[in-house]
Write a protein that holds these residues in place. Structure first.
Motif, short mmCIF file in Angstrom:
data_model
loop_
_atom_site.label_atom_id
_atom_site.label_comp_id
_atom_site.label_asym_id
_atom_site.label_seq_id
_atom_site.Cartn_x
_atom_site.Cartn_y
_atom_site.Cartn_z
N THR A 58 17.23 -47.32 -3.90
CA THR A 58 17.50 -48.20 -5.04
C THR A 58 18.98 -48.32 -5.32
O THR A 58 19.47 -49.37 -5.77
CB THR A 58 16.78 -47.67 -6.29
OG1 THR A 58 17.11 -46.26 -6.47
CG2 THR A 58 15.27 -47.81 -6.16
N GLN A 59 19.71 -47.27 -5.04
CA GLN A 59 21.16 -47.35 -5.21
C GLN A 59 21.76 -48.35 -4.21
O GLN A 59 22.64 -49.15 -4.57
CB GLN A 59 21.77 -45.96 -5.01
CG GLN A 59 23.27 -45.93 -5.23
CD GLN A 59 23.85 -44.54 -5.01
OE1 GLN A 59 23.15 -43.62 -4.58
NE2 GLN A 59 25.12 -44.37 -5.31
N SER A 62 21.02 -51.82 -5.38
CA SER A 62 21.91 -52.24 -6.46
C SER A 62 23.25 -52.74 -5.91
O SER A 62 23.78 -53.76 -6.35
CB SER A 62 22.13 -51.08 -7.42
OG SER A 62 23.06 -51.43 -8.43
N LYS A 63 23.76 -52.04 -4.91
CA LYS A 63 25.02 -52.46 -4.32
C LYS A 63 24.87 -53.80 -3.59
O LYS A 63 25.76 -54.65 -3.63
CB LYS A 63 25.51 -51.39 -3.34
CG LYS A 63 25.92 -50.08 -4.00
CD LYS A 63 26.39 -49.08 -2.96
CE LYS A 63 26.81 -47.77 -3.62
NZ LYS A 63 27.27 -46.77 -2.62
N LEU A 65 22.79 -56.17 -4.28
CA LEU A 65 22.68 -57.26 -5.24
C LEU A 65 24.06 -57.69 -5.75
O LEU A 65 24.32 -58.88 -5.95
CB LEU A 65 21.81 -56.84 -6.42
CG LEU A 65 20.32 -56.61 -6.11
CD1 LEU A 65 19.61 -56.07 -7.33
CD2 LEU A 65 19.68 -57.89 -5.63
N HIS A 87 23.58 -59.41 -11.27
CA HIS A 87 24.35 -58.32 -11.88
C HIS A 87 23.49 -57.53 -12.87
O HIS A 87 23.54 -56.29 -12.90
CB HIS A 87 25.58 -58.88 -12.58
CG HIS A 87 26.69 -59.20 -11.64
ND1 HIS A 87 27.97 -59.53 -12.06
CD2 HIS A 87 26.75 -59.25 -10.29
CE1 HIS A 87 28.75 -59.76 -11.02
NE2 HIS A 87 28.01 -59.60 -9.93
N SER A 90 21.06 -55.44 -11.06
CA SER A 90 21.71 -54.26 -10.48
C SER A 90 21.78 -53.10 -11.48
O SER A 90 21.54 -51.94 -11.14
CB SER A 90 23.11 -54.64 -10.01
OG SER A 90 23.79 -53.52 -9.52
N LYS A 91 22.05 -53.45 -12.74
CA LYS A 91 22.06 -52.41 -13.77
C LYS A 91 20.67 -51.84 -13.99
O LYS A 91 20.49 -50.63 -14.18
CB LYS A 91 22.59 -52.99 -15.08
CG LYS A 91 24.04 -53.45 -15.02
CD LYS A 91 24.48 -54.04 -16.33
CE LYS A 91 25.92 -54.54 -16.26
NZ LYS A 91 26.37 -55.14 -17.55
N VAL A 93 18.31 -51.62 -11.76
CA VAL A 93 18.00 -50.76 -10.62
C VAL A 93 18.68 -49.39 -10.78
O VAL A 93 18.09 -48.34 -10.45
CB VAL A 93 18.43 -51.44 -9.31
CG1 VAL A 93 18.29 -50.50 -8.13
CG2 VAL A 93 17.59 -52.68 -9.07
N ASP A 94 19.90 -49.40 -11.24
CA ASP A 94 20.60 -48.13 -11.45
C ASP A 94 19.86 -47.27 -12.48
O ASP A 94 19.77 -46.04 -12.32
CB ASP A 94 22.02 -48.39 -11.90
CG ASP A 94 22.88 -48.95 -10.78
OD1 ASP A 94 22.52 -48.71 -9.61
OD2 ASP A 94 23.89 -49.62 -11.06
N GLU A 95 19.35 -47.89 -13.57
CA GLU A 95 18.62 -47.15 -14.60
C GLU A 95 17.27 -46.64 -14.09
O GLU A 95 16.78 -45.59 -14.49
CB GLU A 95 18.42 -48.03 -15.82
CG GLU A 95 19.72 -48.39 -16.54
CD GLU A 95 19.49 -49.34 -17.70
OE1 GLU A 95 18.31 -49.71 -17.93
OE2 GLU A 95 20.46 -49.71 -18.36
N ASN A 97 16.70 -45.82 -11.03
CA ASN A 97 16.91 -45.05 -9.81
C ASN A 97 16.25 -43.67 -9.88
O ASN A 97 15.74 -43.16 -8.87
CB ASN A 97 18.41 -44.91 -9.56
CG ASN A 97 18.73 -44.23 -8.26
OD1 ASN A 97 18.13 -44.50 -7.24
ND2 ASN A 97 19.68 -43.31 -8.29
#
Length: 626
Positions: A58-59, A62-63, A65, A87, A90-91, A93-95, A97
């Motif tokens: 997932t990280q 995010s990159k 995207l 964008h 991407s945030k 996905v980071d949450e 993760n």
């Protein structure tokens, strides 16, 4: 949504370099999108298969995207909303993760499958249509090359018909494949946006529905955001459907044209020719030498720009200079048994390039356009009106105009009288006389000869009597002894336009009338081919020399030239009247009309100077005898 760049379907049939250049931008965009889609799919598949490495996967997603913004899309206009949406995702996905676990089935159905369908269906379709378009273009080029090599013999009419049908079929096939290819590229601009956002909607929904903690973590704001994105995707889909229907209707209209549009020479019997063109563009075959005796023909796109002839390669952004057309000459030529060939000659008389048009209409329009440009009509305030006025000369053949000189006498009588006194003071009386009618100058129905009266071999035989013929076609030095001791020798590059018998030589009006009838006959009968020669004026004779073999094709004693004049409007036209004895004991009058690379007044001045030298020599001989 912002406007989407599109290829114009109406430009598909013309297949101009500008259209090909724009097409390359769309192809570059499709290639970039393909590369990015493959990368995005790899990232999503990693998420799908990374049961134990979901956080890392997932990280990476995010990159990836965020990388959409950095992609160098050639047609990236209107992607701001897509970039901002990605964008935000991407945030998300980071949450998420730290929350992702095994989502194999849900991720396969809602995330991986749509992007795979986009790649396998849409991108593959574009690639396939690109290959078909390339094959159709190559087939069309081969058929045009075969068509261009058709001979002019009548017994090959069946072959010509078959080749024309082949060209029409190939051109229609290329037109159809280009329309399909253009439509696919236009639709791809919409599908690209949907394909980038739709998988992420499924991904987000799968995460929220799968995890209770995810439902607790995200508030109503996330749902409203997803709803707005879905609405945006739906609006894009509606635009795509509307645009697809519009392109389908336009495609049907463009394909419903008459079959003659695809045939290169469908109107050969009676083409509608515009002789007043001051600019022209289209495909021509360019002849190039590849060796001492070998040549090649290349089909290129040519266009005029001011006084220049430009050439542009297919797919090139701009064209390059091929030939400066100012003061040049153009004529139809026979070249390698090919039809519709013409040659452009530089002002100094050197042979320039040889081009071949695909039809009689194109051939004659190119010749007329280059001829108009060579007169520098494009520099005038109203070039179209000037071109029409100059080409009205041919149409005057059907109106009872006495001569070209009447307009000049009415507008500037003093100048005409002065020129008449300077040129013909020993031939015509200075007293004012009435202007004779056309029938008094030239008998109605008098035939016009468009080539030199005597071939080179016949003329040499007449001058040599019973002496043997030189096998190399060269004129011996003793044939024209005045060439060595002549007080006057001036050379001019001219093109013979025609000659005809006349009734009188008492006035320059007969020259103007002969000019009018010769030019009118050439225009009416579509005779553009001319014979280029070197006109040498000496103190005794006026000689017409072949520039290739240096053979004298005609020779006139200056004493037999009774009238000479240049045209008042077209300064490059010049003519003279020759009085020659007949076998019956009488004398015949003939007028010869030429077009010169320089001003006709210079030739008239040289003839006048030669006559003055003759008079001075006669006077000197009389004094010596006394």
């Amino acid at each position: 949504m912002p406007a989407v760049d599109k290829l114009l379907l109406e430009e598909a049939l013309q297949d101009s370099p500008q259209t090909r250049s724009l097409l390359s931008v769309f192809e570059e965009d499709a290639g970039t999108l393909t590369d990015y889609t493959n990368q995005l799919l790899q990232a999503m598949q990693r998420v799908y298969g990374a049961q134990n490495e979901m956080c890392l996967a997932t990280q990476q997603l995010s990159k990836q995207l965020l990388a959409y913004e950095k992609q160098n899309f050639a047609l990236g206009k209107g992607d701001e909303e897509v970039i901002s949406t990605l964008h935000y995702f991407s945030k998300v996905v980071d949450e998420l993760n730290v929350l992702h676990t095994e989502l194999a089935k849900q991720l396969a159905d809602t995330m991986v499958l749509p992007i795979i369908q986009f790649r396998e269906k849409d991108l593959t379709e574009v690639s396939t249509l690109k290959d078909l378009f390339g094959l159709a273009s190559n087939e069309h080029d081969l058929s045009m090359a075969k068509y261009s090599r058709l001979p002019k013999k009548k017994e090959n009419e069946k072959v010509k018909t078959d080749v024309v049908k082949e060209v029409a079929a190939a051109r229609r096939k290329q037109h159809l494949s280009s329309l399909q290819y253009y439509c696919a590229l236009n639709a791809l601009q919409y599908r690209k946006r949907v394909a980038m956002m739709e998988p992420m909607i499924g991904f987000a929904h799968g995460q929220i529905n799968f995890f209770k903690k995810g439902a607790e973590m995200f508030s109503q704001n996330m749902n409203s955001f997803l709803s707005s994105v879905a609405d945006m995707v739906q609006s894009i889909q509606v635009e795509l459907e509307a645009e697809a229907e519009k392109m389908r209707v336009s495609q049907q209209d463009l394909l419903s044209v008459d079959e003659s549009v695809y045939a290169p020479d469908s109107d050969v019997a009676a083409p509608q020719i515009n002789r007043n063109l001051i600019q022209k563009a289209g495909y021509l075959n360019l002849r190039s030498k590849t060796g001492l005796v070998t040549t090649t023909w290349e089909r290129l796109y040519f266009f005029t720009q001011g006084g220049n002839l430009m050439c542009q390669l297919r797919g090139a952004v701009a064209g390059g200079l091929i030939q400066d057309l100012d003061n040049c000459s153009v004529m139809a030529v026979d070249c390698e048994d090919r039809r519709y060939c013409f040659q452009i000659t530089t002002p100094n008389g050197k042979s320039g390039i040889i081009l071949q048009a695909e039809s009689r209409k194109e051939n004659e329009e190119w010749i007329c356009a280059i001829n108009n440009i060579s007169r520098q009509i494009y520099l005038t305030d109203n070039p179209e009106a000037v071109a029409i006025k100059l080409n009205q000369t041919a149409l005057q053949a059907v109106t009872p105009i006495t001569s070209f000189g009447k307009k000049q006498e009415s507008s500037c009588p003093s100048q005409n009288l002065r020129n008449l006194e300077l040129e013909n003071d020993k031939i015509a009386p200075k007293a004012a006389v009435r202007v004779p009618d056309a029938d008094e100058l030239i008998a109605p129905g008098t035939p016009i000869q468009f080539d030199i009266v005597l071939p080179a071999t016949e003329f040499l035989d007449q001058n040599r009597g019973s002496r043997r013929t030189n096998p190399f076609g060269e004129t011996e030095d003793e044939t024209f002894p005045e060439a060595e001791d002549s007080l006057l020798q001036q050379m001019f590059v001219v093109r013979f336009l025609g000659s005809m018998a006349v009734r009188t030589d008492t006035s320059r009006e007969v020259i103007y009338e002969a000019m009018r009838q010769v030019l009118a006959a050439r225009a009416i009968h579509n005779i553009f081919r001319t014979t280029e020669s070197h006109l040498m004026v000496t103190s005794r004779t006026l000689r017409l020399i072949d520039p290739q073999t240096q053979v004298t094709r005609a020779n006139f004693e200056l004493t037999s030239i009774t009238q000479f004049a240049a045209h008042q409007e077209n300064k490059r036209l010049v003519g003279f009247v020759v009085r020659m004895p007949e076998s019956t004991g009488g004398e015949a009058l003939s007028t010869y009309v030429f077009e010169s690379n320089s001003e006709g007044e210079k030739i008239c001045y040289a003839i006048s100077l030669g006559k003055e030298i003759i008079e001075v020599q006669k006077a000197h001989d009389l004094v010596s005898e006394c």
